[in-house]
Write a protein that holds these residues in place. Structure first.
Motif, short mmCIF file in Angstrom:
data_model
loop_
_atom_site.label_atom_id
_atom_site.label_comp_id
_atom_site.label_asym_id
_atom_site.label_seq_id
_atom_site.Cartn_x
_atom_site.Cartn_y
_atom_site.Cartn_z
N ASP A 86 0.81 -1.22 0.00
CA ASP A 86 0.00 0.00 0.00
C ASP A 86 0.84 1.27 0.00
OD1 ASP A 86 -2.24 -1.60 0.04
OD2 ASP A 86 -2.46 -1.52 2.23
N TYR A 87 2.11 1.16 0.37
CA TYR A 87 2.99 2.33 0.38
C TYR A 87 3.13 2.92 -1.02
CZ TYR A 87 7.42 4.94 0.64
OH TYR A 87 8.39 5.90 0.54
N PHE A 88 3.27 2.08 -2.04
CA PHE A 88 3.55 2.59 -3.39
C PHE A 88 2.31 3.11 -4.13
CE2 PHE A 88 7.04 -0.24 -2.29
CZ PHE A 88 8.13 0.54 -2.61
N ASP A 231 10.74 4.11 -11.59
CA ASP A 231 10.37 5.46 -11.14
C ASP A 231 10.56 5.67 -9.64
OD1 ASP A 231 9.63 5.92 -13.76
OD2 ASP A 231 7.51 5.47 -13.40
N LEU A 232 11.05 4.68 -8.93
CA LEU A 232 11.10 4.76 -7.47
C LEU A 232 12.27 5.57 -6.95
CD1 LEU A 232 10.18 1.10 -6.48
CD2 LEU A 232 8.69 3.01 -7.07
N ARG A 279 5.33 5.89 -5.53
CA ARG A 279 4.87 5.88 -6.91
C ARG A 279 4.38 4.48 -7.26
NH1 ARG A 279 9.97 9.37 -9.42
NH2 ARG A 279 9.32 11.39 -8.53
N PRO A 280 3.24 4.39 -7.94
CA PRO A 280 2.62 3.08 -8.20
C PRO A 280 3.44 2.19 -9.12
CG PRO A 280 1.47 4.80 -9.40
CD PRO A 280 2.43 5.50 -8.49
N ILE A 281 3.38 0.90 -8.84
CA ILE A 281 4.00 -0.13 -9.67
C ILE A 281 2.90 -1.12 -10.06
CG2 ILE A 281 5.65 -2.05 -9.75
CD1 ILE A 281 7.29 -0.60 -7.65
N CYS A 282 2.82 -1.45 -11.33
CA CYS A 282 1.90 -2.49 -11.77
C CYS A 282 2.67 -3.50 -12.60
CB CYS A 282 0.74 -1.92 -12.59
SG CYS A 282 -0.46 -3.21 -13.07
N THR A 283 2.76 -4.71 -12.10
CA THR A 283 3.46 -5.78 -12.79
C THR A 283 2.47 -6.56 -13.64
OG1 THR A 283 5.06 -5.95 -10.97
CG2 THR A 283 4.91 -7.82 -12.49
N VAL A 284 2.65 -6.52 -14.96
CA VAL A 284 1.74 -7.18 -15.89
C VAL A 284 2.38 -8.47 -16.39
CG1 VAL A 284 0.39 -6.95 -18.01
CG2 VAL A 284 0.82 -4.94 -16.58
#
Length: 335
Positions: A86-88, A231-232, A279-284
């Motif tokens: 939830d941090y990102f 982007d982190l 900053r959000p991360i989405c692993t596809v």
């Protein structure tokens, strides 16, 4: 009678999220050194027997990391990882079903500075891996040197990490019952030197060992891209040919790990520190690429499958980039 607990306040939630990320960053930057120091220091105290007994256990258990490791579900399911998610935040998205009767080899991109998406998605249950892919057991490869550190090796194995060597990979991929997925961060430590916000450069053009491994075991390849991974952190400018880049390459050859000079935010302020940005991360996770098994594939056969993998990875990136605010004119670059 059902007991209901009041929800945590937003400030408290954010503090817990930050604390979870602090311990994660610390675990990768300093915990290995601390474990080694504790192991040695105990020999000179009245608790010396702890180190002696552990040393005996370590000797008997030496091959365990290369035999699939020893995951501990209580640690994988710890609430700490949910706060870190939830941090990102970090999310995991699938584009196809995986057959639990089949083993898979996943290529993960990009490495980023600390591979946050790879760790949380495949070494914990915070993003719901087992619910998304029922019957599949994930294994994430990590540099073999970390599994030679006392105590730290057990922490790594508890999440499903395995050494980055052919013996370990073959053990996972040749399990006859299937249901195993081996995730390899193909760009490795060297790719971390190019990890900076907005970067779409992948060290993949001449990385073909994982493709050869997949062909030798007849294991489908799964291209996976983690949007936001780069982007982190900000990284000190280190263009190829610069003295800093040459020094980093040299240290990598000696130590086996890269040393990117990165920074982001602090614990109590947002201007400078070693904590990643929120900053959000989405692993596809992409669709499996069928691979025909061949014990000794030729270079041409490896090149053919490798090119197919590059095409599928590029396609995956192009199909999803608009959702993550990546400009239309930006494409993956393979070096």
């Amino acid at each position: 009678m059902k007991i209901e607990f009041a929800p945590l306040s937003v400030p408290l939630q954010r503090r817990l999220q930050t604390a979870s990320v602090v311990q994660w960053v610390f675990s990768f930057l300093a915990l290995a050194q601390c474990c080694t120091a504790v192991f040695i220091a105990l020999f000179f105290t009245r608790f010396w027997l702890i180190s002696v007994l552990y040393a005996a256990w370590w000797f008997l258990d030496w091959e365990k990391p290369s035999k699939g490791g020893r995951r501990i579900h209580a640690i994988r399911n710890s609430v700490v990882w949910r706060y870190m998610r939830d941090y990102f935040p970090i999310t995991l998205e699938k584009t196809a079903e995986l057959d639990p009767r089949q083993n898979y080899l996943m290529g993960f991109h990009p490495h980023g500075v600390l591979a946050a998406g790879a760790f949380l998605n495949f070494c914990t249950e915070a993003s719901g891996f087992s619910m998304l892919f029922p019957g599949i057991t994930p294994h994430l490869m990590m540099l073999s040197m970390w599994f030679r550190v006392p105590f730290f090796r057990d922490y790594l194995m508890s999440g499903g990490l395995v050494p980055s060597n052919k013996e370990s990979a073959s053990y996972v991929l040749q399990k006859p019952a299937g249901g195993n997925m081996l995730a390899i961060i193909v760009g490795g430590a060297q790719e971390a030197l190019d990890a900076r916000p907005g970067s779409c450069t992948l060290l993949l053009k001449n990385r073909k060992g994982f493709v050869r491994l997949a062909i030798e075991h007849g294991t489908p390849l799964i291209p996976t891209f983690s949007f936001g991974e780069n982007d982190l952190f900000e990284q000190v400018r280190n263009p190829k040919g610069s003295w800093l880049r040459q020094l980093q390459y040299r240290l990598q050859q000696i130590m086996g790990i890269s040393l990117p000079l990165f920074h982001a935010r602090g614990i109590f302020q947002y201007s400078f520190g070693l904590l990643p940005y929120r900053r959000p991360i989405c692993t596809v996770v992409g669709k499996p690429i069928p691979v025909q098994r061949k014990h000794r594939p030729s270079n041409e056969e490896v090149d053919e499958v490798h090119q197919k993998y590059l095409n599928e990875l590029s396609k995956l990136f192009e199909e999803h980039k608009a959702k993550y605010n990546i400009p239309e004119d930006r494409h993956l670059e393979f070096i």
